[in-house]
Design an enzyme around this catalytic site. Structure first.
Site: not given
Ligand code: GLN
Length: 215
Positions: A83, A188, A190
């Site tokens: 992410c 994720h 995790e």
């Molecule tokens: N939207 C977040 C970002 O731009 C990422 C979100 C996440 O890691 N769950 O960093």
């Protein structure tokens, strides 16, 4: 899988560090929190966790870690970003956040992809789905994927392989990619462990196999 000699760094400035460390340890490897450049010594691979990429970018620079991390990536060490971590690994962001001084957020880069932040839109800010994911053990069994204000991969450079995709409004969007030793997921794995249950570990297992040059 004997992973006991594998030391996996987890960038520990912000985000879901503990969840990644737990998944790494559940795979039988050793999780090493990394906040300072010296802590990368002796670490065979690094995880960039989920969280907020703009905050992590600021902290990476404030802690003077950007060059060391870029060298680690350029040195061919395995790195996995989930992410926000995917955003940090991306060479390009379509819509970087701009700070109060007018500076766009920076990434570490290394992975030849363009990501779109918060790509799934308001209605799908957070959602869960089952995905087909290439290259995992027992790959027939789908991965239960949790997306939280996730990016998707808008463009893949040469040599970048899509390992999983979701179909959104008629278009296939890559949500897991690999290029050489670099692995990134929009979701994720995790966070899927609860209580005694370790949750979905196969993405971390893939990463540890990459570290051992078995995948
Ligand atoms: N939207 C977040 C970002 O731009 C990422 C979100 C996440 O890691 N769950 O960093």
């Amino acid at each position: 899988m004997n992973s006991s000699n594998q030391r996996v760094g987890v960038l520990a400035l912000q985000g879901d560090v503990r969840e990644h460390a737990r998944a790494v340890e559940a795979c039988g490897a050793v999780a090493v929190p990394v906040r300072r450049a010296e802590e990368l010594t002796g670490v065979a691979g690094l995880i960039l966790p989920g969280g907020e990429s703009t905050t992590m970018d600021k902290l990476i620079r404030a802690f003077g870690l950007a060059e060391t991390l870029r060298e680690f990536i350029a040195g061919g060490h395995p790195v996995y970003g989930s992410c926000a971590g995917m955003i940090l690994l991306a060479d390009r962001i379509t819509d970087p956040a701009i700070d109060l001084k007018g500076q766009p957020q920076q990434t570490l880069g290394g992975l030849d992809i363009t990501v779109r932040r918060n790509a799934f839109g308001r209605q799908r800010e957070s959602f869960e789905t089952d995905l087909e994911f290439t290259d995992l053990t027992d790959a027939e069994r789908p991965v239960h994927a949790v997306f939280i204000r996730a990016p998707w991969v808008e463009e893949l450079g040469a040599g970048v392989q899509s390992l999983a995709a979701v179909r959104i409004d008629g278009a296939e969007r890559a949500v897991a990619v690999r290029s050489g030793n670099l692995l990134a997921t929009s979701f994720h794995p995790e966070v899927t462990g609860h209580g005694e249950s370790p949750g979905e570990l196969r993405v971390h297992e893939l990463f540890i196999r990459m570290m051992k040059q078995e995948a």
